[in-house]
Design a protein around this motif. Structure first.
Motif, mmCIF file in Angstrom:
data_model
loop_
_atom_site.group_PDB
_atom_site.id
_atom_site.type_symbol
_atom_site.label_atom_id
_atom_site.label_comp_id
_atom_site.label_asym_id
_atom_site.label_seq_id
_atom_site.Cartn_x
_atom_site.Cartn_y
_atom_site.Cartn_z
ATOM 1 N N GLU A 150 -14.941 8.804 -5.435
ATOM 2 C CA GLU A 150 -15.893 8.091 -4.616
ATOM 3 C C GLU A 150 -15.177 7.316 -3.516
ATOM 4 N N PHE A 151 -15.683 7.414 -2.304
ATOM 5 C CA PHE A 151 -15.164 6.632 -1.190
ATOM 6 C C PHE A 151 -15.466 5.166 -1.393
ATOM 7 N N VAL A 152 -14.501 4.313 -1.114
ATOM 8 C CA VAL A 152 -14.684 2.874 -1.221
ATOM 9 C C VAL A 152 -14.661 2.221 0.156
ATOM 10 N N VAL A 153 -13.591 2.431 0.904
ATOM 11 C CA VAL A 153 -13.439 1.772 2.192
ATOM 12 C C VAL A 153 -12.356 2.472 2.998
ATOM 13 N N ALA A 154 -12.471 2.418 4.323
ATOM 14 C CA ALA A 154 -11.442 2.931 5.218
ATOM 15 C C ALA A 154 -11.258 1.983 6.384
ATOM 16 N N ILE A 155 -10.060 1.959 6.918
ATOM 17 C CA ILE A 155 -9.760 1.207 8.132
ATOM 18 C C ILE A 155 -9.155 2.168 9.146
ATOM 19 N N HIS A 156 -9.759 2.221 10.318
ATOM 20 C CA HIS A 156 -9.321 3.113 11.376
ATOM 21 C C HIS A 156 -7.892 2.803 11.785
ATOM 22 N N TRP A 157 -7.197 3.815 12.273
ATOM 23 C CA TRP A 157 -5.792 3.632 12.637
ATOM 24 C C TRP A 157 -5.600 2.537 13.684
ATOM 25 N N ARG A 204 -11.950 5.769 -5.307
ATOM 26 C CA ARG A 204 -11.852 5.454 -6.724
ATOM 27 C C ARG A 204 -12.531 6.538 -7.547
ATOM 28 N N GLN A 205 -12.114 6.635 -8.790
ATOM 29 C CA GLN A 205 -12.706 7.589 -9.711
ATOM 30 C C GLN A 205 -12.899 6.903 -11.054
ATOM 31 N N ALA A 206 -14.153 6.755 -11.446
ATOM 32 C CA ALA A 206 -14.510 6.130 -12.705
ATOM 33 C C ALA A 206 -14.609 7.188 -13.796
ATOM 34 N N PRO A 207 -14.528 6.772 -15.062
ATOM 35 C CA PRO A 207 -14.638 7.739 -16.159
ATOM 36 C C PRO A 207 -15.931 8.539 -16.073
ATOM 37 N N ASP A 255 -18.914 -2.100 -13.202
ATOM 38 C CA ASP A 255 -19.072 -0.819 -12.525
ATOM 39 C C ASP A 255 -17.942 -0.522 -11.549
ATOM 40 N N ASP A 256 -17.118 -1.519 -11.238
ATOM 41 C CA ASP A 256 -15.951 -1.294 -10.390
ATOM 42 C C ASP A 256 -14.787 -0.682 -11.150
ATOM 43 N N THR A 257 -14.897 -0.582 -12.461
ATOM 44 C CA THR A 257 -13.828 -0.015 -13.267
ATOM 45 C C THR A 257 -13.561 1.426 -12.846
ATOM 46 N N ALA A 258 -12.319 1.713 -12.501
ATOM 47 C CA ALA A 258 -11.950 3.040 -12.013
ATOM 48 C C ALA A 258 -10.455 3.069 -11.751
ATOM 49 N N VAL A 259 -9.941 4.269 -11.537
ATOM 50 C CA VAL A 259 -8.616 4.430 -10.957
ATOM 51 C C VAL A 259 -8.790 4.401 -9.444
ATOM 52 N N THR A 305 -3.962 3.452 -9.271
ATOM 53 C CA THR A 305 -3.740 2.277 -10.095
ATOM 54 C C THR A 305 -5.043 1.933 -10.806
ATOM 55 N N GLN A 306 -4.942 1.633 -12.089
ATOM 56 C CA GLN A 306 -6.121 1.402 -12.912
ATOM 57 C C GLN A 306 -6.653 -0.012 -12.718
ATOM 58 N N VAL A 307 -7.955 -0.105 -12.472
ATOM 59 C CA VAL A 307 -8.661 -1.377 -12.432
ATOM 60 C C VAL A 307 -9.713 -1.350 -13.530
#
Length: 125
Positions: A46-53, A38-41, A89-93, A119-121
């Motif tokens: 910023e990394f949020v989460v990942a799921i391994h293959w 995500r990227q906030a104004p 604070d979660d506001t971001a693309v 996608t905008q949140v």
């Protein structure tokens, strides 16, 4: 080539929930590690989460643990991000990303080969 399209963003009040979807096309994502950034104004990506293959490992940003959940459905060639107890604070693309068979350094954006359009949140107080 893998094309990724995010959906599900929107405006929500603090404490609310959203579910983001990432639909992949072009190739199966069964061998791809999937992630959300995500990227906030005024902030850097910023990394949020990942799921391994393999689907057996997930890595989360500390501030979203217990609130956000990543999942994948290989049959639907999609990944999802369930976001609960949202804060301003979660506001971001939010961006979906995919990387073929990576198993380490999952939080590094340069490791990912394919990206969605975002996608905008927006979380209001």
């Amino acid at each position: 080539q893998v094309q990724l399209v995010e959906s599900g963003g929107g405006l929500v009040q603090a404490g609310g929930s959203l579910r983001l979807s990432c639909a992949a096309s072009g190739r199966t994502i069964s061998s791809y590690t999937m992630a959300w950034f995500r990227q906030a104004p005024g902030k850097e990506r910023e990394f949020v989460v990942a799921i391994h293959w393999s689907g057996v490992r997930t890595d989360y940003l500390d501030s979203v643990k217990g609130r956000f959940t990543i999942s994948r459905d290989n049959a639907k060639n999609s990944a999802y991000l369930q976001m609960n107890s949202l804060k301003p604070d979660d506001t971001a693309v939010y961006y979906c990303a995919a990387a073929q068979r990576i198993s380490s350094r999952l939080s590094e954006w340069s490791r990912y080969d394919y990206w969605g359009q975002g996608t905008q949140v927006t979380v209001s107080s």
